[in-house]
Design an enzyme around this catalytic site. Structure first.
Site, short mmCIF file in Angstrom:
data_model
loop_
_atom_site.label_atom_id
_atom_site.label_comp_id
_atom_site.label_asym_id
_atom_site.label_seq_id
_atom_site.Cartn_x
_atom_site.Cartn_y
_atom_site.Cartn_z
N SER A 130 0.83 -1.21 0.00
CA SER A 130 0.00 0.00 0.00
C SER A 130 0.86 1.25 0.00
O SER A 130 1.98 1.25 0.55
CB SER A 130 -0.89 0.00 1.25
OG SER A 130 -1.48 1.26 1.47
N TYR A 155 -2.19 -0.28 10.13
CA TYR A 155 -2.41 -0.84 8.80
C TYR A 155 -1.15 -0.71 7.95
O TYR A 155 -0.70 -1.67 7.32
CB TYR A 155 -3.58 -0.12 8.11
CG TYR A 155 -3.71 -0.47 6.65
CD1 TYR A 155 -4.13 -1.74 6.24
CD2 TYR A 155 -3.41 0.47 5.66
CE1 TYR A 155 -4.24 -2.05 4.89
CE2 TYR A 155 -3.53 0.16 4.31
CZ TYR A 155 -3.94 -1.10 3.93
OH TYR A 155 -4.05 -1.42 2.60
#
Length: 340
Positions: A130, A155
């Site tokens: 990501s 995350y």
């Protein structure tokens, strides 16, 4: 690519659905694995899955990455040539309140994929990272050749951990691995927790939209079809060791092992207020704007350097937000009209 046997995890998810659909339409045999959890409306996942199951080349596997014995059985039975791991607990903000969900799915689940690849030896493992791994980095555009050691949310830390875990297994066991850092993906059948979906729903229902950092944000919005085109082109490009890799000046994007990292983004950051303006124009209705401070875990700007990606696949994401948003709205209004 034709008749290649591919495992796509998270196949009922947003990107996993679009990739699986493109692959089966290209003649591949796709096993789509998903646990169909209720992080968001499961009906959306089931509707994606129903579309995929119309294709004879698609086989659905209902399983959870945390179930190691089940994952091993799937690998043993199907003998995949390529594995694309897209299953993960998504969302930066959700990680602030539900941290353990990220450890279970993003770390334990990914470890089970790596172990299965270690023993059952697919030709290529591709996995989703990501843009959030860039965290506190301010140097623009974000480059895969820069260190990313300052994540701003759990995350992001789990995605950085995935990159490190993948390198360790590539180094130890010679597994060819490619990691992909996605930049703000949007499009039809998108996730309901993403900004475009939330904004569209709120505007159509005459409800206010929350605009963080008072709108002073930029995002490298990337249309899902461009993401999928890049991934399809990368599948046959099995990485090898970088013969020029220098341990005294280590390049994070490659290795002495068969390991590569790429950004996948539109490489054209758009101001959030401009994004909202285009959305309003396409809907034909003004938003009620609720300006808020920057949220914990968020970054002010993302911007992908995709030179490495473009060089190896000969393709560059280029869908404009005008085109992408219009396609999303057309899907959204059609999909929910049918549900009414």
């Amino acid at each position: 690519m034709r008749m290649k046997r591919i495992l796509v995890t998270g196949a009922a998810g947003f990107i996993g659905f679009h990739l699986s659909k493109k692959l089966v339409e290209s003649g591949c045999e796709v096993d789509g694995l998903d646990n169909l959890n209720d992080y968001y409306d499961i009906r959306l996942k089931q509707d994606r899955l129903a579309i995929l199951q119309k294709h004879p080349g698609f086989n659905f596997v209902h399983a959870d990455l945390k179930d190691k014995s089940r994952i091993d059985d799937v690998f043993r039975e199907r003998k995949f040539q390529t594995v694309v791991n897209l299953a993960a607990q998504a969302g930066v903000r959700y990680s602030l309140t539900n941290p353990y969900a990220y450890l279970d799915s993003n770390l334990t689940g990914f470890l089970n994929i790596l172990e299965a690849c270690r023993f059952f030896r697919p030709e290529h493992l591709i996995y989703a990272s990501s843009s959030s791994v860039y965290g506190a980095n301010k140097k623009m555009p974000f480059s895969v050749h820069d260190n990313v050691d300052h994540p701003l949310a759990l995350y992001a830390a789990t995605k950085k951990s995935n990159e490190l875990m993948a390198h360790a297994y590539s180094s130890l066991y010679g597994i060819p691995v490619t990691g992909l850092r996605f930049f703000t993906v949007y499009g039809p059948f998108g996730r309901p927790d993403m900004a475009l979906f939330l904004f569209t729903k709120a505007i159509l229902e005459d409800k206010p939209i929350d605009i963080y950092n008072f709108g002073k944000m930029k995002r490298d919005f990337t249309y899902v079809d461009d993401i999928v085109e890049c991934m399809e082109r990368l599948i046959p490009l099995i990485p090898s060791a970088n013969a020029n890799w220098n341990a005294l000046q280590p390049d994070p994007a490659s290795s002495f092992a068969p390991y590569r990292l790429y950004n996948i983004g539109n490489s054209q950051p758009v101001e959030l207020l401009r994004f909202i303006e285009v959305l309003e124009n396409k809907i034909g209705k003004k938003a009620v704007r609720n300006f808020l401070p920057l949220q914990d875990g968020d970054v002010e700007e993302t911007y992908a350097d995709i030179q490495d990606l473009e060089k190896v696949i000969g393709f560059k994401p280029a869908t404009s937000i005008e085109t992408g948003i219009e396609k999303f709205i057309n899907w959204y209004t059609s999909y929910y009209k049918a549900k009414a």
